[in-house]
Design an enzyme around this catalytic site. Structure first.
Site, PDB file in Angstrom:
ATOM      1  N   PHE A 145       0.599  -1.496  -0.250  1.00  0.00           N
ATOM      2  CA  PHE A 145      -0.172  -0.455   0.019  1.00  0.00           C
ATOM      3  C   PHE A 145       0.769   0.836   0.115  1.00  0.00           C
ATOM      4  O   PHE A 145       2.107   1.592   0.553  1.00  0.00           O
ATOM      5  CB  PHE A 145      -0.785   0.025   1.554  1.00  0.00           C
ATOM      6  CG  PHE A 145      -1.538   1.167   1.097  1.00  0.00           C
ATOM      7  CD1 PHE A 145      -2.822   1.128   0.683  1.00  0.00           C
ATOM      8  CD2 PHE A 145      -1.315   2.096   2.014  1.00  0.00           C
ATOM      9  CE1 PHE A 145      -3.582   2.639   0.129  1.00  0.00           C
ATOM     10  CE2 PHE A 145      -2.424   3.456   1.722  1.00  0.00           C
ATOM     11  CZ  PHE A 145      -3.394   3.612   1.360  1.00  0.00           C
ATOM     12  N   ASP A 230       9.617   3.252   1.656  1.00  0.00           N
ATOM     13  CA  ASP A 230       8.118   3.884   2.469  1.00  0.00           C
ATOM     14  C   ASP A 230       7.715   3.520   3.587  1.00  0.00           C
ATOM     15  O   ASP A 230       7.914   2.094   3.757  1.00  0.00           O
ATOM     16  CB  ASP A 230       7.183   3.024   1.258  1.00  0.00           C
ATOM     17  CG  ASP A 230       5.685   4.144   1.685  1.00  0.00           C
ATOM     18  OD1 ASP A 230       6.176   4.381   2.654  1.00  0.00           O
ATOM     19  OD2 ASP A 230       5.316   3.437   0.816  1.00  0.00           O
ATOM     20  N   LYS A 259       2.876  11.404   6.746  1.00  0.00           N
ATOM     21  CA  LYS A 259       1.997  11.085   7.568  1.00  0.00           C
ATOM     22  C   LYS A 259       3.030  11.692   9.109  1.00  0.00           C
ATOM     23  O   LYS A 259       2.676  13.427   9.358  1.00  0.00           O
ATOM     24  CB  LYS A 259       1.579   9.928   8.559  1.00  0.00           C
ATOM     25  CG  LYS A 259       1.255   8.996   7.196  1.00  0.00           C
ATOM     26  CD  LYS A 259       0.494   7.636   7.759  1.00  0.00           C
ATOM     27  CE  LYS A 259      -0.246   7.146   6.542  1.00  0.00           C
ATOM     28  NZ  LYS A 259      -1.020   7.680   5.610  1.00  0.00           N
TER      29      LYS A 259
END
Length: 404
Positions: A145, A230, A259
């Site tokens: 993801f 990531d 984030k």
């Protein structure tokens, strides 16, 4: 939705009436928050064990971050990259130092960071490695993801994210996550990068086999391929280290961050790499109006400074062991398997007992907010400011839900 657990049916239904249904939120309407706690419009408090998918690593309204935002709001919020503002250099320098890299390219969202990484890797491949024009490919993993842009969903194996959004972008090869032999076999003379999550969050906090990440690093070095990590969810203290890669002593060629970098206040993402990689970009080839804006930089500087002390990484590691012990005690009592790294956990509930969604709804009734992912799997990601007592409370409520 289950109407008998709706405390604020008007607000929930209004939200559903006026927005596209691309999310399926729990039926709770939050009006305020502090630390690890949320309060709904009726005054009921909930323990936040999602932390905005790790965007709130430092809790809600951390005083140091709020102070930085307030101070910057009174001075300057946006210039665009057409000019340089007085927060920009400090942010880029301090984040680069935290990452051990030469350069930083600020963006806004995690998906933008991933798209940036893809573009940089391709350009590096053409200009530095010598890949023939239009032939660059990137190796990615099943269960990934990395976001939901049209390019990113082109290499997703989640049909909910991918189906009906074609035609799909070529240039990606998908291999099983954790299978080093398959990854090595997929690399050819046109491969410019391997793009991986060091821990797959959306998949249910899946930790790769020991030795996998060092193996990826070795193969990438041997085959002249960039290793792109990531760390948008796994980075910045979540797993008990600054980066999840740190657990195996691995340094990728490129970090993708987001984030928690915005402190739960503003969206901030960034790509960090050395000059021989990020230096391939020239003016006009990539950018963002809001990327690296003064407000974002002011908040993110304070985030980096919080991490520079090591306090939050230590808290995550130490409290994560307490969380692990509590959760492992529930295996065989409703939980089939638990995966924990720092303050991040994936829990597989016995599907004969309930679905992940049902577990989240029942936990919400008991004052704990978490999120399900696939099937009967739920994720826990409390803010790193959580206390031992709050961890014990959440585990106790989960035990009660599993016991029926």
């Amino acid at each position: 939705m289950v109407d008998d657990i709706l405390r604020t049916p008007g607000a929930v239904r209004d939200a559903e009436r006026w927005t596209a249904h691309n999310y399926h939120p729990l039926p709770v309407v939050i009006s305020s928050a502090d630390g690890a706690w949320l309060t709904d419009v009726d005054g009921r408090r909930y323990l936040d064990f999602l932390a905005g998918y790790s965007a709130l690593n430092f809790g809600h309204r951390h005083p140091q971050l709020i102070a930085a935002a307030h101070a910057q709001l009174d001075r300057l919020t946006l210039t665009s990259r057409a000019f340089i503002h007085d927060q920009f250099a400090d942010f880029c320098r301090e984040l680069a130092e935290l990452c051990g890299k030469d350069l930083v390219l600020p963006m806004n969202t995690g998906a933008e960071a991933v798209e940036t990484g893809i573009k940089v890797a391709r350009k590096w491949g053409y200009q530095v490695k010598g890949v023939a024009a239009g032939q660059a490919n990137i190796v990615v993993a099943e269960g990934n993801f990395h976001g939901r842009t049209t390019t990113i969903v082109s290499f997703s194996t989640d049909e909910d994210a991918r189906a009906d959004f074609g035609p799909y972008t070529p240039g990606f090869t998908v291999v099983p996550y954790g299978d080093l032999d398959a990854l090595a076999a997929a690399i050819d003379e046109n491969t410019v990068a391997v793009l991986l999550e060091p821990i797959q969050g959306e998949q249910g906090v899946v930790v790769p086999p020991e030795g996998y990440l060092p193996g990826v690093r070795r193969v990438c070095t041997e085959r002249d391929v960039l290793f792109i990590a990531d760390e948008i969810q796994s980075g910045l203290g979540r797993t008990g280290a600054t980066f999840a890669c740190d657990h195996e002593g691995v340094v990728p060629d490129m970090y993708l961050l987001g984030k928690a970098l915005g402190g739960g206040i503003v969206p901030v993402s960034a790509v960090a790499a050395n000059a021989d990689v990020l230096g391939v970009l020239k003016p006009g080839q990539h950018g963002s109006t809001f990327g690296g804006n003064p407000l974002a930089c002011a908040v993110a500087i304070e985030v980096v400074r919080l991490l520079a002390t090591g306090e939050f990484q230590r808290r995550s590691a130490e409290l994560g062991e307490r969380l692990r012990a509590g959760l492992e005690g529930l295996v065989g009592k409703g939980l089939v398997e638990v995966r924990v790294r720092g303050l991040w956990a994936g829990l597989d509930i016995d599907p004969a007992l309930m679905s992940g969604r049902e577990a989240c709804e029942r936990l919400m009734e008991r004052g704990v907010l978490v999120k399900d992912t696939h099937g009967s799997t739920i994720r826990l990601a409390p803010p790193l400011v959580v206390t031992e007592e709050e961890i014990d409370l959440a585990v106790a409520q989960l035990a009660a839900v599993l016991a029926g």
